[in-house]
Design an enzyme around this catalytic site. Structure first.
Site, mmCIF file in Angstrom:
data_model
loop_
_atom_site.group_PDB
_atom_site.id
_atom_site.type_symbol
_atom_site.label_atom_id
_atom_site.label_comp_id
_atom_site.label_asym_id
_atom_site.label_seq_id
_atom_site.Cartn_x
_atom_site.Cartn_y
_atom_site.Cartn_z
ATOM 1 N N GLU A 29 -11.213 -26.469 48.933
ATOM 2 C CA GLU A 29 -12.662 -26.307 48.988
ATOM 3 C C GLU A 29 -12.902 -25.619 50.332
ATOM 4 O OE1 GLU A 29 -16.709 -28.944 48.430
ATOM 5 O OE2 GLU A 29 -15.092 -29.795 49.644
ATOM 6 N N ASP A 43 -10.529 -31.529 49.880
ATOM 7 C CA ASP A 43 -11.956 -31.626 50.156
ATOM 8 C C ASP A 43 -12.262 -31.055 51.539
ATOM 9 O OD1 ASP A 43 -14.633 -32.805 49.549
ATOM 10 O OD2 ASP A 43 -14.158 -34.055 51.286
#
Length: 657
Positions: free
Chosen positions: A371, A336
């Protein structure tokens, strides 16, 4: 009272050796560390950690056993302007704890203080760490090691995936056990999935703001203890780890990999007004990026940012990742806000954590997905990660939606995204699989909502619809919301088919959001992070079997096309791809830039994707040969030979010769 021996400085955490437990804790700025253990009656017993090796505090408690509940009190300066916020009145979670007992509920006692320390003791309300011992039998488990070129990713939430599944026993729905149930595994196999990517399963907490509104953090991107499994997804919290590993073992036997979404960029301690759980009280200055005024750099939008360039924090993050691979046999990670991993503070491909992963014989062998952004200046790093990483390709997402739903994308741009965005990823020896192609993900509209809503509808999140992106590139086809006339439903269905076909027959690694294959809707909520309810739980009783079959047929078709499976960049004249206009001729420069949205993509010289993304029915002249439409656009044994395809508006079809 038993005294602590000095013990050993490694490994970090609490480790039982059969005779007692060794405790270790990193803190470069602490002046004293107390180990606090709690008996069956909740009575606290404190011990100073006697060992101090460099920045590691350690001690050994003889006769301690698995099941022991513990925490830490860390003494040191309270100097907010310097980034130091030690407060021994607050019991702290071991960052390397393997199990947590208790719930993280909003309470004023969880706050250390802002400018002045809060000296109220909070041990009575803080969840406790638990010493564990591991004797799990993996039997003959082996990772599937699916080649990147053959990988099909399915992004899912542990609870939401199975909580409403009618064929899974009620008592295990929404749990780790349900992931390994034969019904779920058979479904994934029939769909053609090779990798199940799970939203965070490490121990997380709900933000105080959400708790006060009666909501919770559903997605799990708010970690407290990154080595501990979130117990709410277990049938029994005490056996959560074994339940999780049983599921992984069952998935592996079916040839399905498990990828964990992991949050290394921030913690649940949020900003300086947030709760004190662990890192802030252990060594705030080392664990976080601190501004000159002592506040946090908020490069994550979550209040704080972990300093993954600090050697001790790099060691902590690396140990965490190794733990999930070695103890749980996970096959990879999706990181993330992964740009934080490369901050020094500027983003660098040779940042310390990247280097540690590259040099690790364990981590360098698993799938790594970034990401590739954060919210700081210079935070958009798509295409710039080290070669070991694949990356979420938002270029593909936006291009696919714009092409099919906004009709404003040139053919040349669409083709570039279809060809694994080589302008972005073809560098440093990377392969097409480095592009993780997606049309939707957990954050944003579901696929069905992309064709039913022009605007987000996030009122249920309690922020007056301010949260969530406004850049959705969606199209409601003339009516906001679900339902409508038969014509409207058919046009929306055609758009869904076009987007799924583009996703699953493009070069790169496709990622499918769970539920998109059977028409799941979040009723226009494009930021459902706090919706642990029927808005996010997949309703299998309402699933569209026709759309599921369509999706499965596309995935199985993909596996038959060499140009998509060989994971090699397409080159002019190599037989992998030809780009043709509606007359089966190579496109001119002007057609690429300004031509009508009609295109034929010939893959491996045998498979043809014919596209008519215009508003009118158009004749598409197919290349020479005997072409048959194939599933999911025709039956298995379609005898009809086609030379000219009457392409419907916003339509496409796949042929084979």
């Amino acid at each position: 009272m038993t005294q602590l021996a000095i013990g050993k400085p490694t490994p970090l955490g609490a480790h039982y050796d059969g005779q007692g437990v060794n405790f270790t804790l990193f803190s470069a700025h602490a002046e004293r560390v107390e180990l606090c253990v709690f008996d069956a009656n909740g009575q606290e017993h404190r011990y100073d950690l006697p060992g101090h090796s460099g920045d590691i505090w350690h001690g050994y408690l003889p006769d301690a056993r698995p099941g022991l509940r513990y925490g830490y009190r860390v003494h040191g300066p309270w100097q907010p302007a310097e980034g130091h916020r030690f407060n021994p009145a607050k019991l702290l979670i071991d960052p390397c704890a393997r199990q947590i007992d208790g719930e993280f509920k909003d309470n004023p006692l969880l706050h250390a203080g802002h400018n002045e320390p809060d000296y109220r003791d909070n041990a009575a309300i803080v969840p406790k760490c638990v010493v564990v011992v591991d004797h799990y039998d993996w039997e003959d488990d082996a990772p599937p090691r699916t080649p990147w070129g053959s990988t099909i990713i399915y992004e899912a939430h542990v609870k939401g995936l199975t909580y409403l599944h009618p064929e899974i026993p009620v008592e295990i729905r929404g749990t780790y056990k349900a992931l390994g149930h034969p019904v779920m595994i058979n479904y994934l196999k029939q769909l053609g999935i090779t990798a199940l990517e799970l939203l965070p399963v490490a121990q997380f907490a709900s933000e105080p703001r959400l708790q006060r509104m009666g909501l919770s953090n559903y997605w799990g991107y708010n970690p407290v203890a990154m080595f501990a499994l979130h117990p709410a997804y277990a049938c029994s919290p005490e056996t959560a780890l074994d339940e999780f590993r049983d599921a992984i073992k069952a998935l592996h036997k079916a040839g399905i990999e498990v990828i964990l979404d992991i949050v290394l960029n921030h913690s649940a301690e949020l900003d300086l007004d947030g709760p004190l759980f662990s890192l802030r009280g252990i060594d705030n200055r080392s664990y976080y990026w601190i501004r000159e005024d002592g506040d946090y750099h908020n490069w994550t939008g979550c209040g704080n940012t972990l300093n993954l360039s600090h050697p001790a924090v790099v060691d902590y993050a690396s140990a965490c990742l190794r733990y999930w691979v070695e103890t749980c046999h996970v096959d990879g990670f999706r990181f993330d806000l992964a740009a934080v991993m490369g901050r020094t503070p500027e983003f660098r491909q040779d940042a310390p954590l990247f280097t540690a992963i590259q040099n690790c014989p364990v981590l360098s062998q698993v799938k790594l997905i970034a990401e590739p952004w954060d919210i700081a200046p210079g935070g958009y790093q798509v295409g710039n990660f080290p070669p070991l990483f694949a990356e979420w390709n938002d270029h593909f997402r936006d291009a696919a939606r714009r092409f099919w739903l906004h009709y404003d994308l040139p053919l040349g741009v669409f083709a570039g995204r279809f060809a694994a965005s080589s302008d972005v990823f073809k560098r440093n020896g990377r392969l097409p699989s480095a592009a993780i192609n997606l049309v939707t993900a957990h954050d944003g509209f579901t696929l069905r909502d992309c064709v039913c809503f022009n605007h987000k509808h996030n009122e249920a999140n309690g922020e007056e619809n301010r949260d969530g992106t406004n850049n959705n590139y969606s199209n409601n086809h003339g009516k906001e919301g679900l339902g409508g006339t038969l014509d409207l439903v058919e046009r929306r269905r055609d758009s869904i088919h076009a987007l799924l076909t583009t996703l699953l027959l493009s070069q790169g690694t496709p990622m499918l959001l769970a539920g998109d294959e059977h028409g799941h809707s979040q009723h226009g909520n494009n930021n459902a992070y706090c919706q642990d309810n029927q808005l996010t739980w997949l309703d299998w009783s309402q699933a569209s079997s026709g759309l599921t079959a369509f999706t499965a047929a596309l995935i199985h078709l993909r596996k038959r096309i060499p140009a998509l499976m060989e994971n090699r960049w397409w080159e002019e004249g190599d037989g992998n791809v030809r780009w043709l206009n509606r007359y089966a001729q190579p496109l001119s420069t002007d057609e690429w830039q300004n031509g009508p949205k009609q295109l034929q993509i010939l893959l491996s010289d045998r498979f043809l994707i014919a596209i008519n993304a215009t508003l009118e029915v158009t004749e598409i002249v197919l290349p020479a040969g005997e072409w048959h439409a194939i599933p999911p656009f025709a039956g298995e044994d379609n005898p009809v030979i086609t030379a000219v395809w009457q392409g419907p508006a916003h339509g496409l079809c796949v042929f084979q010769r």
